[in-house]
Design a protein around this motif. Structure first.
Motif, short mmCIF file in Angstrom:
data_model
loop_
_atom_site.label_atom_id
_atom_site.label_comp_id
_atom_site.label_asym_id
_atom_site.label_seq_id
_atom_site.Cartn_x
_atom_site.Cartn_y
_atom_site.Cartn_z
N ASN A 63 -15.24 0.18 -5.22
CA ASN A 63 -16.22 -0.34 -4.28
C ASN A 63 -15.59 -1.32 -3.30
O ASN A 63 -15.90 -1.31 -2.09
N THR A 64 -14.69 -2.16 -3.80
CA THR A 64 -14.01 -3.14 -2.94
C THR A 64 -13.07 -2.46 -1.97
O THR A 64 -12.97 -2.85 -0.79
N LEU A 65 -12.38 -1.43 -2.43
CA LEU A 65 -11.53 -0.65 -1.53
C LEU A 65 -12.34 -0.08 -0.37
O LEU A 65 -11.94 -0.17 0.80
N TRP A 107 -3.09 -7.38 0.75
CA TRP A 107 -1.62 -7.44 0.80
C TRP A 107 -1.02 -6.04 0.97
O TRP A 107 -0.11 -5.83 1.80
N LEU A 108 -1.51 -5.08 0.21
CA LEU A 108 -1.00 -3.72 0.31
C LEU A 108 -1.35 -3.08 1.65
O LEU A 108 -0.57 -2.30 2.20
N GLU A 109 -2.53 -3.41 2.17
CA GLU A 109 -2.91 -2.86 3.48
C GLU A 109 -1.95 -3.33 4.56
O GLU A 109 -1.52 -2.54 5.42
N ARG A 110 -1.60 -4.61 4.54
CA ARG A 110 -0.67 -5.12 5.54
C ARG A 110 0.71 -4.48 5.39
O ARG A 110 1.40 -4.21 6.39
N ALA A 111 1.10 -4.20 4.15
CA ALA A 111 2.44 -3.66 3.90
C ALA A 111 2.52 -2.16 4.17
O ALA A 111 3.57 -1.66 4.58
N TRP A 112 1.44 -1.43 3.97
CA TRP A 112 1.50 0.03 3.98
C TRP A 112 0.80 0.70 5.16
O TRP A 112 1.08 1.86 5.45
N ASN A 113 -0.12 0.02 5.83
CA ASN A 113 -0.92 0.68 6.85
C ASN A 113 -0.19 0.73 8.19
O ASN A 113 -0.53 0.02 9.14
N HIS A 114 0.82 1.58 8.25
CA HIS A 114 1.58 1.76 9.49
C HIS A 114 2.25 3.14 9.45
O HIS A 114 2.22 3.82 8.43
N GLY A 115 2.85 3.52 10.54
CA GLY A 115 3.51 4.82 10.61
C GLY A 115 2.59 5.90 11.13
O GLY A 115 1.54 5.64 11.74
N SER A 116 2.96 7.14 10.89
CA SER A 116 2.18 8.29 11.36
C SER A 116 0.87 8.41 10.58
O SER A 116 0.70 7.79 9.53
N PRO A 158 -12.97 -11.55 -10.65
CA PRO A 158 -11.98 -10.47 -10.54
C PRO A 158 -11.95 -9.78 -9.19
O PRO A 158 -10.88 -9.39 -8.71
N VAL A 159 -13.11 -9.62 -8.55
CA VAL A 159 -13.16 -8.93 -7.27
C VAL A 159 -12.37 -9.68 -6.20
O VAL A 159 -11.78 -9.07 -5.31
N VAL A 160 -12.34 -11.01 -6.29
CA VAL A 160 -11.54 -11.79 -5.34
C VAL A 160 -10.07 -11.44 -5.48
O VAL A 160 -9.37 -11.22 -4.48
N GLY A 161 -9.58 -11.38 -6.72
CA GLY A 161 -8.20 -11.00 -6.94
C GLY A 161 -7.91 -9.58 -6.49
O GLY A 161 -6.86 -9.30 -5.87
N ILE A 162 -8.85 -8.66 -6.77
CA ILE A 162 -8.68 -7.28 -6.33
C ILE A 162 -8.60 -7.22 -4.81
O ILE A 162 -7.77 -6.51 -4.24
N GLY A 163 -9.46 -7.97 -4.15
CA GLY A 163 -9.46 -7.99 -2.69
C GLY A 163 -8.15 -8.50 -2.12
O GLY A 163 -7.67 -7.99 -1.09
N ARG A 164 -7.57 -9.49 -2.75
CA ARG A 164 -6.29 -10.03 -2.26
C ARG A 164 -5.17 -9.01 -2.40
O ARG A 164 -4.31 -8.88 -1.52
N VAL A 165 -5.18 -8.26 -3.50
CA VAL A 165 -4.17 -7.21 -3.68
C VAL A 165 -4.33 -6.13 -2.62
O VAL A 165 -3.35 -5.66 -2.02
N ILE A 166 -5.58 -5.73 -2.36
CA ILE A 166 -5.84 -4.71 -1.35
C ILE A 166 -5.37 -5.19 0.02
O ILE A 166 -4.72 -4.44 0.77
#
Length: 331
Positions: free
Chosen positions: A189-191, A48-57, A38-46
């Motif tokens: 923990n994975t986050l 993907w979201l990091e690439r999509a959201w970690n920008h801007g101010s 499960p942690v592998v799947g959780i890591g992939r979601v994180i």
């Protein structure tokens, strides 16, 4: 979880037995590479979201970082609870077996011991190069040029710190909420391991994840220090006198609000000094020292640290038993 309630009662005898069985399963099998984790799947979601959201101010990154933590942790709990609910509708035994496997994936007792021994074994035969390579697999510091004492320090620190992350904290949350809550902890923990760094990229985006991980480990870390000390009472050669007071005094020196507790305790029980100078990508990082160097660190201390790890989680479960029996009696 059983179909009748879809939630094993917190601190119930049934849940304690299930958690104990999951720990035994982890000790026997570890994490087989053929079994999806499960942690592998959780890591992939994180990721993907990091690439999509970690920008801007900075404000935007902090806001999206809070959403990331809420979505990943809450989603992990909801998805695992829903899966067990659906399986319980089909068969309570199928749900119970699935929860057992899911709980086992949140634990890393066997993997942690094997990783530490991968450093200790070559050290015992004088193969420093192999020990450096093995330590590099489990720590972020530079390992080239480390001598036996520094290699042993890296392995002992890893065992001590990860006794919480990999064993006792998942056990703690599993006893309170079964596999869904244990998996939610692993998501936290994975986050932290992926975006919780203090770096230009993650300083704002990962702040919520880092704080959530600190909160989730706060009580388990301190309970673990206590159980490690109790294990030291029965392990020959342990320097347990004064270790509680010294750990309480020294743990806050660590840059992490939680990691210092198990590290300081193991340092005092072993009679060695942990912390000191590390290098990361060639850059020096001075960590506060923990413990008193009655002995020079050596490969033999790694196996003793593994012994404290096993004694710590065993006593952790034993301490839960009185609470379980009282709750069973009251209900």
């Amino acid at each position: 979880m059983l179909a009748e309630s879809m939630a094993v009662a917190p601190l119930s005898l049934e849940l304690l037995m299930l958690v104990g069985a999951a720990l035994l399963l982890d000790l026997l099998l570890g994490d087989p590479p053929w079994l999806p984790h499960p942690v592998v799947g959780i890591g992939r979601v994180i990721a993907w979201l990091e690439r999509a959201w970690n920008h801007g101010s900075a404000a935007d990154r902090r806001r999206r970082g809070r959403w990331l933590a809420a979505l990943v942790v809450g989603g992990t709990w909801a998805l695992s609870w829903s899966l067990l609910a659906a399986l319980a509708w089909i068969s309570p035994w199928l749900a119970l077996a699935t929860e057992l496997v899911l709980l086992a994936t949140t634990l890393a007792a066997r993997g942690l011991a094997e990783a530490a021994r991968a450093v200790a074994v070559p050290l015992a035969r004088g193969d420093i190069a192999a020990a450096r390579k093995a330590l590099a697999m489990i720590v972020g510091r530079d390992t080239a040029g480390l001598d036996e004492g520094e290699l042993a320090r890296g392995a002992v620190e890893t065992v001590a710190e990860n006794t919480v992350d990999g064993i006792t904290a998942p056990l703690f949350w599993a006893l309170l909420g079964g596999a869904p809550l244990a998996l939610a902890y692993k998501a936290t923990n994975t986050l932290d391991s992926m975006v919780g760094y203090r770096s230009p990229r993650y300083e704002d985006f990962g702040k919520a994840s880092a704080r959530l991980d600190d909160a989730a480990n706060w009580l388990p870390a301190r309970l673990t220090a206590l159980t490690l000390w109790l294990a030291g009472l029965v392990m020959p050669g342990s320097r347990w006198r004064g270790a509680l007071a010294s750990t309480r005094r020294e743990a806050p020196r660590h840059p992490s609000p939680n990691a210092g507790w198990p590290e300081a305790m193991v340092a005092h029980l072993l009679g060695v000094q942990l912390g000191g100078l590390n290098h990361y990508a060639g850059r020096p990082s001075q960590r506060a020292t923990l413990g008193t160097p009655h002995e020079a660190l050596a490969g033999r201390h790694i196996e003793r640290a593994i012994g404290y790890m096993h004694g710590g989680w065993l006593i952790f479960l034993m301490l839960a038993m009185p609470w379980v029996l009282v709750r069973e009696w009251l209900t």
